[in-house]
Design a protein around this motif. Sequence first.
Motif, PDB file in Angstrom:
ATOM      1  N   ASN A   1      -4.232   8.877   0.409  1.00  0.00           N
ATOM      2  CA  ASN A   1      -3.365   7.914   1.100  1.00  0.00           C
ATOM      3  C   ASN A   1      -2.403   8.601   2.043  1.00  0.00           C
TER       4      ASN A   1
ATOM      5  N   GLN B   1      -3.300  -0.060  -5.612  1.00  0.00           N
ATOM      6  CA  GLN B   1      -4.029   0.839  -4.728  1.00  0.00           C
ATOM      7  C   GLN B   1      -4.730   1.924  -5.517  1.00  0.00           C
TER       8      GLN B   1
ATOM      9  N   MET C   1       0.830  -1.183   0.000  1.00  0.00           N
ATOM     10  CA  MET C   1       0.000   0.000   0.000  1.00  0.00           C
ATOM     11  C   MET C   1       0.870   1.240   0.000  1.00  0.00           C
TER      12      MET C   1
END
Length: 168
Positions: free
Chosen positions: A80, A29, A1
């Motif tokens: 993120n 992702q 990730m």
Amino acid sequence: MHGSSTLGAQKILTTHSVASVVYNNISKQKELRANNRFKAGDIIIPFSAGETLIEPTYLTVQTGENEHITLVPEFLQYTNHSCRPTVFFDTTNMVLLALRDIEIMEELTFFYPSTELNMSDSFDCFCGESECLTHIKGAAFMSIDILAKYRLTDFINSKIHIKKQPKD
Ligand SMILES: [Zn+2]
């Protein structure tokens, strides 16, 4: 990730006012990437609470003690974590701010402990930045020295009592 990548490895999934959700074939992702250029300090977009929950989930941002909101607009949930973030969720003024100049299609990332005090799960970071902290937890579990390098929400600051140098 969590990782940077080349534009060639990405597929745009949805396009919104200020950013697009893209799928990164390398990291597997979804990421949020800027549609416009922003200058450091710019308000990218205001946000508000969809739901307010008493426990955090992987979609929520902490706004207070036992107060975790789902984000509206919803695409902001694809922001993120990075150890060298480009944006900051200002939960006092409810605006997403640019922390530095952002180019078109640059990823919008935030520093997870800048809003999250306690995290149900910690995670390993692969942001690829030279200053990567490797292992990310809520602010309550991070060292004050590290946190002092980042912009944190008023709520987090009130909990960890950092004395920062005033900015000029
Ligand atoms: Zn990192």
